[in-house]
Scaffold this motif. Structure first.
Motif, PDB file in Angstrom:
ATOM      1  N   SER A   1       0.721  -1.237   0.143  1.00 26.13           N
ATOM      2  CA  SER A   1       0.085  -0.155  -0.147  1.00 26.13           C
ATOM      3  C   SER A   1       0.903   1.260  -0.090  1.00 26.13           C
ATOM      4  N   ASP A   2       1.814   1.153   0.923  1.00 25.30           N
ATOM      5  CA  ASP A   2       2.826   2.546   1.085  1.00 25.30           C
ATOM      6  C   ASP A   2       3.393   2.589  -0.404  1.00 25.30           C
ATOM      7  N   THR A   3       4.008   1.416  -0.914  1.00 24.17           N
ATOM      8  CA  THR A   3       4.694   1.755  -2.164  1.00 24.17           C
ATOM      9  C   THR A   3       4.032   2.451  -3.359  1.00 24.17           C
ATOM     10  N   VAL A   4       2.662   1.879  -3.234  1.00 19.84           N
ATOM     11  CA  VAL A   4       1.571   2.258  -4.426  1.00 19.84           C
ATOM     12  C   VAL A   4       1.529   3.911  -4.103  1.00 19.84           C
ATOM     13  N   ARG A   5       1.279   4.115  -2.882  1.00 19.01           N
ATOM     14  CA  ARG A   5       0.969   5.688  -2.478  1.00 19.01           C
ATOM     15  C   ARG A   5       2.159   6.368  -2.860  1.00 19.01           C
ATOM     16  N   GLY A   6       3.462   5.907  -2.729  1.00 19.98           N
ATOM     17  CA  GLY A   6       4.627   6.759  -3.065  1.00 19.98           C
ATOM     18  C   GLY A   6       4.883   7.053  -4.490  1.00 19.98           C
ATOM     19  N   TRP A   7       3.956   6.060  -5.061  1.00 20.69           N
ATOM     20  CA  TRP A   7       4.394   6.395  -6.638  1.00 20.69           C
ATOM     21  C   TRP A   7       3.579   7.468  -6.995  1.00 20.69           C
ATOM     22  N   ASP A   8       4.285   8.568  -7.988  1.00 17.56           N
ATOM     23  CA  ASP A   8       3.330   9.519  -8.556  1.00 17.56           C
ATOM     24  C   ASP A   8       2.296   9.058  -9.692  1.00 17.56           C
ATOM     25  N   ALA A   9       1.447   9.817  -9.833  1.00 14.67           N
ATOM     26  CA  ALA A   9       0.155   9.251 -10.884  1.00 14.67           C
ATOM     27  C   ALA A   9       0.965   9.133 -12.304  1.00 14.67           C
ATOM     28  N   GLN A  10       2.003   9.733 -12.804  1.00 13.20           N
ATOM     29  CA  GLN A  10       2.557   9.416 -13.911  1.00 13.20           C
ATOM     30  C   GLN A  10       3.243   7.962 -13.852  1.00 13.20           C
ATOM     31  N   THR A  11       3.925   7.781 -12.682  1.00 14.96           N
ATOM     32  CA  THR A  11       4.448   6.247 -12.624  1.00 14.96           C
ATOM     33  C   THR A  11       3.404   5.282 -12.691  1.00 14.96           C
ATOM     34  N   ILE A  12       2.456   5.236 -12.089  1.00 17.81           N
ATOM     35  CA  ILE A  12       1.555   4.216 -11.730  1.00 17.81           C
ATOM     36  C   ILE A  12       0.599   4.222 -13.144  1.00 17.81           C
ATOM     37  N   THR A  13       0.374   5.287 -13.731  1.00 16.97           N
ATOM     38  CA  THR A  13      -0.342   5.067 -15.062  1.00 16.97           C
ATOM     39  C   THR A  13       0.456   4.483 -15.975  1.00 16.97           C
ATOM     40  N   GLY A  14       1.899   4.899 -16.115  1.00 11.15           N
ATOM     41  CA  GLY A  14       2.586   4.293 -17.227  1.00 11.15           C
ATOM     42  C   GLY A  14       2.772   2.790 -17.099  1.00 11.15           C
ATOM     43  N   ARG A  15       2.953   2.350 -15.777  1.00 15.37           N
ATOM     44  CA  ARG A  15       3.204   0.928 -15.455  1.00 15.37           C
ATOM     45  C   ARG A  15       1.911   0.236 -15.842  1.00 15.37           C
TER      46      ARG A  15
END
Length: 419
Positions: free
Chosen positions: A371-385
Protein backbone atom coordinates in the motif's frame (compact mmCIF):
# COMPACT_ATOMS: atom_id res chain seq x y z
CA UNK A 1 11.56 -7.50 -25.41
CA UNK A 2 10.78 -4.77 -22.95
CA UNK A 3 9.29 -5.74 -19.63
CA UNK A 4 5.52 -5.23 -19.40
CA UNK A 5 6.07 -3.15 -16.28
CA UNK A 6 8.29 -0.22 -17.18
CA UNK A 7 9.23 2.78 -15.17
CA UNK A 8 7.86 6.22 -15.89
CA UNK A 9 9.85 7.75 -18.69
CA UNK A 10 10.78 4.41 -20.28
CA UNK A 11 9.86 3.87 -23.92
CA UNK A 12 6.43 2.39 -24.58
CA UNK A 13 6.78 -1.32 -25.46
CA UNK A 14 6.75 -2.05 -29.19
CA UNK A 15 3.72 -4.41 -29.08
CA UNK A 16 1.65 -1.71 -27.38
CA UNK A 17 2.65 0.90 -29.98
CA UNK A 18 1.71 -1.49 -32.78
CA UNK A 19 -1.72 -2.21 -31.30
CA UNK A 20 -2.38 1.52 -30.80
CA UNK A 21 -1.52 2.22 -34.41
CA UNK A 22 -3.70 -0.64 -35.64
CA UNK A 23 -6.72 0.49 -33.59
CA UNK A 24 -6.28 4.10 -34.72
CA UNK A 25 -5.79 3.03 -38.33
CA UNK A 26 -9.06 1.07 -38.21
CA UNK A 27 -10.90 4.11 -36.82
CA UNK A 28 -9.49 6.37 -39.55
CA UNK A 29 -10.27 3.74 -42.18
CA UNK A 30 -13.90 3.58 -41.03
CA UNK A 31 -14.13 7.40 -41.23
CA UNK A 32 -12.72 7.35 -44.78
CA UNK A 33 -15.09 4.53 -45.73
CA UNK A 34 -18.01 6.47 -44.31
CA UNK A 35 -17.14 9.58 -46.36
CA UNK A 36 -16.70 7.47 -49.48
CA UNK A 37 -20.03 5.71 -48.98
CA UNK A 38 -21.81 9.06 -48.53
CA UNK A 39 -20.51 10.25 -51.87
CA UNK A 40 -21.40 6.95 -53.56
CA UNK A 41 -24.82 6.58 -51.86
CA UNK A 42 -26.85 7.26 -55.05
CA UNK A 43 -24.74 5.02 -57.29
CA UNK A 44 -25.93 1.69 -55.91
CA UNK A 45 -28.11 0.59 -52.94
CA UNK A 46 -25.27 -1.56 -51.63
CA UNK A 47 -23.42 1.58 -50.55
CA UNK A 48 -26.11 2.12 -47.94
CA UNK A 49 -25.03 -1.07 -46.21
CA UNK A 50 -21.42 0.08 -46.37
CA UNK A 51 -22.35 3.48 -44.94
CA UNK A 52 -24.29 1.91 -42.04
CA UNK A 53 -21.38 -0.39 -41.25
CA UNK A 54 -18.78 2.42 -41.34
CA UNK A 55 -20.94 4.84 -39.37
CA UNK A 56 -21.63 2.38 -36.54
CA UNK A 57 -17.98 1.24 -36.59
CA UNK A 58 -16.84 4.86 -36.07
CA UNK A 59 -19.24 5.26 -33.16
CA UNK A 60 -18.09 1.99 -31.55
CA UNK A 61 -14.41 2.77 -32.09
CA UNK A 62 -14.72 6.30 -30.72
CA UNK A 63 -16.70 5.11 -27.70
CA UNK A 64 -14.13 2.45 -26.83
CA UNK A 65 -11.26 4.89 -27.46
CA UNK A 66 -12.88 7.26 -24.99
CA UNK A 67 -13.37 4.45 -22.44
CA UNK A 68 -9.79 3.16 -22.73
CA UNK A 69 -8.27 6.64 -22.64
CA UNK A 70 -10.42 7.69 -19.67
CA UNK A 71 -8.80 4.97 -17.57
CA UNK A 72 -5.38 6.60 -17.74
CA UNK A 73 -5.84 10.29 -18.63
CA UNK A 74 -8.31 12.99 -19.68
CA UNK A 75 -9.35 12.43 -23.32
CA UNK A 76 -7.97 15.26 -25.50
CA UNK A 77 -6.77 16.88 -22.26
CA UNK A 78 -10.31 17.93 -21.33
CA UNK A 79 -11.16 17.63 -17.58
CA UNK A 80 -14.27 15.55 -18.24
CA UNK A 81 -15.77 14.13 -15.03
CA UNK A 82 -14.97 10.49 -14.24
CA UNK A 83 -11.95 10.37 -16.50
CA UNK A 84 -8.25 9.80 -15.61
CA UNK A 85 -9.62 7.17 -13.25
CA UNK A 86 -6.35 5.44 -12.33
CA UNK A 87 -4.30 8.59 -11.53
CA UNK A 88 -7.12 9.99 -9.40
CA UNK A 89 -7.64 6.73 -7.49
CA UNK A 90 -4.10 5.38 -7.20
CA UNK A 91 -4.16 5.42 -3.39
CA UNK A 92 -7.44 3.50 -3.34
CA UNK A 93 -6.02 1.07 -5.89
CA UNK A 94 -3.03 0.45 -3.65
CA UNK A 95 -5.23 -0.10 -0.62
CA UNK A 96 -7.49 -2.45 -2.58
CA UNK A 97 -4.53 -4.43 -3.90
CA UNK A 98 -3.09 -4.69 -0.40
CA UNK A 99 -6.44 -5.83 1.00
CA UNK A 100 -6.70 -8.42 -1.78
CA UNK A 101 -3.27 -9.80 -0.91
CA UNK A 102 -4.11 -9.86 2.78
CA UNK A 103 -7.49 -11.56 2.40
CA UNK A 104 -6.52 -14.10 -0.26
CA UNK A 105 -2.82 -14.86 0.29
CA UNK A 106 -1.41 -13.51 3.56
CA UNK A 107 -3.75 -14.96 6.16
CA UNK A 108 -2.57 -17.76 8.41
CA UNK A 109 -5.60 -19.91 7.55
CA UNK A 110 -5.07 -19.65 3.79
CA UNK A 111 -1.32 -20.24 4.02
CA UNK A 112 -1.77 -23.21 6.38
CA UNK A 113 -4.29 -24.79 4.01
CA UNK A 114 -1.97 -24.37 1.04
CA UNK A 115 1.08 -25.58 2.98
CA UNK A 116 -0.71 -28.85 3.81
CA UNK A 117 -0.34 -29.74 0.12
CA UNK A 118 3.36 -28.81 0.00
CA UNK A 119 5.91 -31.58 0.60
CA UNK A 120 8.83 -29.40 1.62
CA UNK A 121 10.74 -32.33 3.13
CA UNK A 122 10.38 -34.42 -0.02
CA UNK A 123 11.54 -31.58 -2.26
CA UNK A 124 14.51 -30.83 0.01
CA UNK A 125 15.37 -34.53 0.23
CA UNK A 126 15.29 -34.95 -3.53
CA UNK A 127 17.50 -31.91 -3.99
CA UNK A 128 20.00 -33.09 -1.37
CA UNK A 129 20.11 -36.72 -2.51
CA UNK A 130 20.69 -35.95 -6.20
CA UNK A 131 24.09 -34.33 -6.87
CA UNK A 132 22.94 -33.34 -10.35
CA UNK A 133 20.04 -31.38 -8.87
CA UNK A 134 22.47 -29.37 -6.78
CA UNK A 135 24.59 -28.39 -9.78
CA UNK A 136 24.04 -25.37 -11.91
CA UNK A 137 23.72 -21.65 -11.46
CA UNK A 138 22.17 -21.81 -8.00
CA UNK A 139 25.07 -23.66 -6.39
CA UNK A 140 27.83 -21.78 -8.20
CA UNK A 141 26.10 -18.46 -7.65
CA UNK A 142 25.76 -19.24 -3.96
CA UNK A 143 29.44 -20.23 -3.78
CA UNK A 144 30.55 -16.97 -5.42
CA UNK A 145 28.36 -15.01 -3.05
CA UNK A 146 29.80 -16.86 -0.05
CA UNK A 147 33.38 -16.22 -1.22
CA UNK A 148 32.70 -12.52 -1.77
CA UNK A 149 31.09 -12.18 1.65
CA UNK A 150 33.86 -14.04 3.49
CA UNK A 151 36.61 -12.15 1.69
CA UNK A 152 34.88 -8.78 2.04
CA UNK A 153 34.51 -9.02 5.81
CA UNK A 154 37.40 -8.03 8.02
CA UNK A 155 38.58 -11.35 9.55
CA UNK A 156 39.56 -9.86 12.90
CA UNK A 157 36.47 -7.72 13.19
CA UNK A 158 34.11 -10.50 12.13
CA UNK A 159 35.85 -13.04 14.37
CA UNK A 160 35.59 -10.63 17.29
CA UNK A 161 31.93 -10.08 16.51
CA UNK A 162 31.22 -13.82 16.42
CA UNK A 163 33.19 -14.34 19.63
CA UNK A 164 31.26 -11.52 21.28
CA UNK A 165 27.95 -13.05 20.22
CA UNK A 166 29.01 -16.44 21.59
CA UNK A 167 30.29 -14.87 24.78
CA UNK A 168 27.02 -13.01 25.32
CA UNK A 169 25.12 -16.21 24.69
CA UNK A 170 27.27 -18.09 27.19
CA UNK A 171 26.93 -15.33 29.77
CA UNK A 172 23.16 -15.48 29.50
CA UNK A 173 23.17 -19.28 29.79
CA UNK A 174 23.28 -20.91 33.23
CA UNK A 175 25.60 -23.85 32.65
CA UNK A 176 25.54 -25.38 36.13
CA UNK A 177 22.17 -27.19 35.84
CA UNK A 178 23.08 -28.55 32.41
CA UNK A 179 26.42 -29.81 33.69
CA UNK A 180 24.70 -31.36 36.71
CA UNK A 181 22.11 -33.17 34.60
CA UNK A 182 24.79 -34.40 32.20
CA UNK A 183 26.92 -35.73 35.05
CA UNK A 184 23.90 -37.33 36.74
CA UNK A 185 22.90 -39.11 33.51
CA UNK A 186 26.49 -40.30 33.00
CA UNK A 187 26.64 -41.75 36.53
CA UNK A 188 23.30 -43.51 36.06
CA UNK A 189 24.60 -45.25 32.91
CA UNK A 190 28.13 -45.83 34.29
CA UNK A 191 29.51 -43.61 31.56
CA UNK A 192 31.57 -41.77 34.16
CA UNK A 193 33.81 -44.79 34.83
CA UNK A 194 36.31 -43.98 32.04
CA UNK A 195 36.65 -40.53 33.63
CA UNK A 196 37.40 -42.07 37.02
CA UNK A 197 39.96 -44.43 35.45
CA UNK A 198 41.58 -41.50 33.66
CA UNK A 199 41.80 -39.55 36.92
CA UNK A 200 43.45 -42.54 38.65
CA UNK A 201 46.00 -42.95 35.85
CA UNK A 202 46.71 -39.23 35.83
CA UNK A 203 47.22 -39.25 39.62
CA UNK A 204 49.62 -42.20 39.36
CA UNK A 205 51.66 -40.53 36.62
CA UNK A 206 51.73 -37.26 38.53
CA UNK A 207 52.98 -39.07 41.62
CA UNK A 208 55.76 -40.74 39.57
CA UNK A 209 56.79 -37.44 38.05
CA UNK A 210 56.84 -35.61 41.38
CA UNK A 211 58.10 -38.36 43.74
CA UNK A 212 61.10 -36.34 44.84
CA UNK A 213 58.90 -33.34 45.61
CA UNK A 214 56.61 -35.52 47.74
CA UNK A 215 59.59 -36.98 49.60
CA UNK A 216 60.94 -33.48 50.26
CA UNK A 217 57.59 -32.32 51.61
CA UNK A 218 57.35 -35.31 54.00
CA UNK A 219 60.92 -34.89 55.22
CA UNK A 220 60.39 -31.17 55.73
CA UNK A 221 57.36 -31.79 57.92
CA UNK A 222 58.99 -34.62 59.87
CA UNK A 223 60.13 -33.88 63.39
CA UNK A 224 63.68 -33.10 64.34
CA UNK A 225 64.08 -36.50 66.05
CA UNK A 226 63.09 -38.32 62.84
CA UNK A 227 65.49 -36.24 60.80
CA UNK A 228 68.30 -36.83 63.38
CA UNK A 229 67.76 -40.59 63.33
CA UNK A 230 67.34 -40.73 59.56
CA UNK A 231 63.83 -42.16 59.82
CA UNK A 232 62.38 -39.25 57.79
CA UNK A 233 63.63 -40.83 54.58
CA UNK A 234 62.18 -44.20 55.59
CA UNK A 235 58.86 -42.56 56.35
CA UNK A 236 58.81 -40.75 53.00
CA UNK A 237 59.59 -44.00 51.17
CA UNK A 238 56.80 -45.81 53.00
CA UNK A 239 54.29 -43.06 52.21
CA UNK A 240 55.19 -42.98 48.52
CA UNK A 241 55.06 -46.78 48.23
CA UNK A 242 51.73 -46.81 50.04
CA UNK A 243 50.30 -44.26 47.67
CA UNK A 244 51.50 -46.23 44.63
CA UNK A 245 50.04 -49.46 46.06
CA UNK A 246 46.70 -47.78 46.86
CA UNK A 247 46.40 -46.29 43.35
CA UNK A 248 47.23 -49.66 41.78
CA UNK A 249 44.56 -51.37 43.88
CA UNK A 250 41.98 -48.73 43.01
CA UNK A 251 42.83 -49.07 39.32
CA UNK A 252 42.49 -52.88 39.37
CA UNK A 253 39.48 -53.30 41.70
CA UNK A 254 36.17 -51.91 40.37
CA UNK A 255 34.63 -52.42 43.82
CA UNK A 256 37.35 -50.58 45.74
CA UNK A 257 35.99 -48.39 48.57
CA UNK A 258 37.75 -45.33 47.17
CA UNK A 259 35.88 -45.77 43.90
CA UNK A 260 32.62 -45.80 45.85
CA UNK A 261 33.73 -42.61 47.60
CA UNK A 262 34.54 -41.07 44.21
CA UNK A 263 31.09 -42.04 42.93
CA UNK A 264 29.49 -40.50 45.99
CA UNK A 265 31.50 -37.34 45.47
CA UNK A 266 30.52 -37.10 41.80
CA UNK A 267 26.84 -37.71 42.64
CA UNK A 268 27.01 -34.97 45.29
CA UNK A 269 28.65 -32.66 42.75
CA UNK A 270 25.89 -33.39 40.22
CA UNK A 271 23.26 -32.58 42.86
CA UNK A 272 24.98 -29.36 43.95
CA UNK A 273 25.38 -28.21 40.36
CA UNK A 274 21.62 -28.44 39.93
CA UNK A 275 20.34 -27.33 43.33
CA UNK A 276 23.05 -25.50 45.30
CA UNK A 277 23.07 -21.69 44.81
CA UNK A 278 26.60 -21.51 46.20
CA UNK A 279 27.95 -24.10 43.75
CA UNK A 280 26.08 -22.49 40.84
CA UNK A 281 27.54 -19.09 41.74
CA UNK A 282 31.05 -20.58 41.78
CA UNK A 283 30.55 -22.18 38.38
CA UNK A 284 29.16 -18.93 36.97
CA UNK A 285 32.18 -16.98 38.27
CA UNK A 286 34.51 -19.57 36.76
CA UNK A 287 32.63 -19.41 33.46
CA UNK A 288 32.82 -15.62 33.31
CA UNK A 289 36.52 -15.68 34.23
CA UNK A 290 37.18 -18.08 31.36
CA UNK A 291 35.18 -15.95 28.93
CA UNK A 292 37.13 -12.82 29.94
CA UNK A 293 40.50 -14.56 29.80
CA UNK A 294 42.65 -13.02 27.02
CA UNK A 295 44.21 -16.42 26.35
CA UNK A 296 40.79 -17.81 25.45
CA UNK A 297 40.23 -14.88 23.09
CA UNK A 298 43.52 -15.63 21.33
CA UNK A 299 42.66 -19.31 21.11
CA UNK A 300 39.27 -18.49 19.62
CA UNK A 301 40.75 -16.23 16.94
CA UNK A 302 43.01 -19.08 15.85
CA UNK A 303 40.07 -21.46 15.71
CA UNK A 304 37.99 -18.90 13.83
CA UNK A 305 40.71 -18.38 11.23
CA UNK A 306 40.82 -22.14 10.60
CA UNK A 307 37.04 -22.24 10.29
CA UNK A 308 37.06 -19.27 7.93
CA UNK A 309 39.80 -20.83 5.81
CA UNK A 310 37.85 -24.08 5.55
CA UNK A 311 34.69 -22.21 4.57
CA UNK A 312 36.59 -20.31 1.87
CA UNK A 313 38.10 -23.49 0.44
CA UNK A 314 34.70 -25.18 0.36
CA UNK A 315 33.05 -22.12 -1.21
CA UNK A 316 35.74 -21.76 -3.91
CA UNK A 317 35.46 -25.43 -4.89
CA UNK A 318 31.91 -26.62 -4.09
CA UNK A 319 32.30 -29.74 -6.27
CA UNK A 320 35.25 -30.93 -4.21
CA UNK A 321 33.53 -30.09 -0.95
CA UNK A 322 30.37 -31.94 -1.95
CA UNK A 323 32.39 -34.94 -3.11
CA UNK A 324 33.77 -35.46 0.39
CA UNK A 325 32.16 -36.21 3.75
CA UNK A 326 29.98 -33.09 3.54
CA UNK A 327 28.46 -34.23 0.26
CA UNK A 328 27.91 -37.76 1.56
CA UNK A 329 26.24 -36.38 4.67
CA UNK A 330 23.96 -34.24 2.50
CA UNK A 331 23.07 -37.21 0.31
CA UNK A 332 22.34 -39.36 3.35
CA UNK A 333 20.17 -36.63 4.81
CA UNK A 334 18.31 -36.34 1.51
CA UNK A 335 17.65 -40.10 1.36
CA UNK A 336 16.48 -40.07 4.95
CA UNK A 337 14.12 -37.17 4.30
CA UNK A 338 12.55 -39.11 1.44
CA UNK A 339 12.31 -42.51 3.14
CA UNK A 340 11.56 -41.71 6.78
CA UNK A 341 7.87 -40.78 7.11
CA UNK A 342 8.25 -39.65 10.72
CA UNK A 343 11.11 -37.27 9.92
CA UNK A 344 9.33 -36.07 6.79
CA UNK A 345 6.21 -35.28 8.79
CA UNK A 346 8.24 -33.38 11.39
CA UNK A 347 10.09 -31.34 8.75
CA UNK A 348 6.88 -30.53 6.87
CA UNK A 349 5.20 -29.54 10.09
CA UNK A 350 8.14 -27.31 10.99
CA UNK A 351 8.12 -25.71 7.51
CA UNK A 352 4.37 -25.18 7.70
CA UNK A 353 4.58 -23.59 11.12
CA UNK A 354 7.52 -21.43 10.06
CA UNK A 355 5.71 -20.10 7.01
CA UNK A 356 2.46 -19.57 8.88
CA UNK A 357 4.35 -17.86 11.69
CA UNK A 358 6.14 -15.60 9.23
CA UNK A 359 2.83 -14.67 7.62
CA UNK A 360 1.27 -14.01 11.03
CA UNK A 361 4.24 -11.87 12.11
CA UNK A 362 5.05 -10.07 8.88
CA UNK A 363 1.87 -10.31 6.77
CA UNK A 364 0.59 -6.94 7.87
CA UNK A 365 4.00 -5.43 7.17
CA UNK A 366 3.96 -6.84 3.64
CA UNK A 367 0.47 -5.46 3.09
CA UNK A 368 1.54 -2.04 4.34
CA UNK A 369 4.61 -2.20 2.12
CA UNK A 370 2.42 -2.76 -0.97
CA UNK A 371 0.00 0.00 0.00
CA UNK A 372 2.74 2.49 0.94
CA UNK A 373 4.72 1.72 -2.21
CA UNK A 374 1.74 2.43 -4.46
CA UNK A 375 0.97 5.58 -2.47
CA UNK A 376 4.57 6.69 -2.93
CA UNK A 377 4.36 6.44 -6.72
CA UNK A 378 3.43 9.57 -8.56
CA UNK A 379 0.41 9.47 -10.85
CA UNK A 380 2.55 9.36 -13.99
CA UNK A 381 4.50 6.35 -12.73
CA UNK A 382 1.52 4.19 -11.86
CA UNK A 383 -0.32 5.22 -15.03
CA UNK A 384 2.66 4.31 -17.20
CA UNK A 385 3.21 0.98 -15.46
CA UNK A 386 -0.39 -0.13 -15.64
CA UNK A 387 -0.87 1.07 -19.20
CA UNK A 388 2.25 -0.70 -20.38
CA UNK A 389 1.12 -3.86 -18.57
CA UNK A 390 -2.46 -4.09 -19.90
CA UNK A 391 -2.56 -1.47 -22.65
CA UNK A 392 -2.10 -4.00 -25.46
CA UNK A 393 -5.20 -5.90 -24.38
CA UNK A 394 -7.11 -2.64 -24.04
CA UNK A 395 -6.29 -1.79 -27.66
CA UNK A 396 -7.99 -5.04 -28.63
CA UNK A 397 -11.11 -3.59 -27.00
CA UNK A 398 -10.89 -0.64 -29.38
CA UNK A 399 -10.47 -2.95 -32.38
CA UNK A 400 -13.30 -5.21 -31.27
CA UNK A 401 -15.50 -2.18 -30.55
CA UNK A 402 -14.94 -0.92 -34.08
CA UNK A 403 -15.79 -4.27 -35.66
CA UNK A 404 -18.71 -5.10 -33.38
CA UNK A 405 -20.14 -1.57 -33.79
CA UNK A 406 -19.94 -1.93 -37.55
CA UNK A 407 -21.68 -5.32 -37.49
CA UNK A 408 -24.47 -3.96 -35.26
CA UNK A 409 -24.97 -0.96 -37.60
CA UNK A 410 -25.07 -3.28 -40.60
CA UNK A 411 -27.61 -5.52 -38.86
CA UNK A 412 -29.83 -2.55 -38.03
CA UNK A 413 -29.68 -1.31 -41.64
CA UNK A 414 -30.59 -4.78 -42.93
CA UNK A 415 -33.61 -4.93 -40.62
CA UNK A 416 -34.61 -1.42 -41.67
CA UNK A 417 -34.44 -2.32 -45.37
CA UNK A 418 -36.42 -5.54 -44.92
CA UNK A 419 -39.15 -3.83 -42.93
Amino acid sequence: MASPLTRAGDAVPVPLRRMRRLATFMLVAMAALFLLSRRMEGVHPAWGFVQSFAEAAMVGGLADWFAVTALFRHPLGLPIPHTAIIPRNKDRIGDTLAAFLRDNFLTARVVARRMHRVDAAGAAGKWLADPAARSGRLRHGASRLAVNVLEGLDPDQFGTMVRGALANRLRAMQVSPALGRTLEAAIADDRHLPLVDAIIRWTSKTLDANEELVRAMIQKRAGAVLRWTGLDETLATSVVRGLHKMLAEVAEDPAHPLRAKANEGLALLAHDLQHSPEMQAKVERLKNDLIDNPALAGWWMGVWEKIRGGMLRAARDPDRALAGPIGEAMRQLGRTLQSDPVLKAKVNRFARRAVVGAVADYGDGIVRLVSDTVRGWDAQTITGRLENAVGRDLQYIRINGTLVGGMVGLAIHVVDVWL
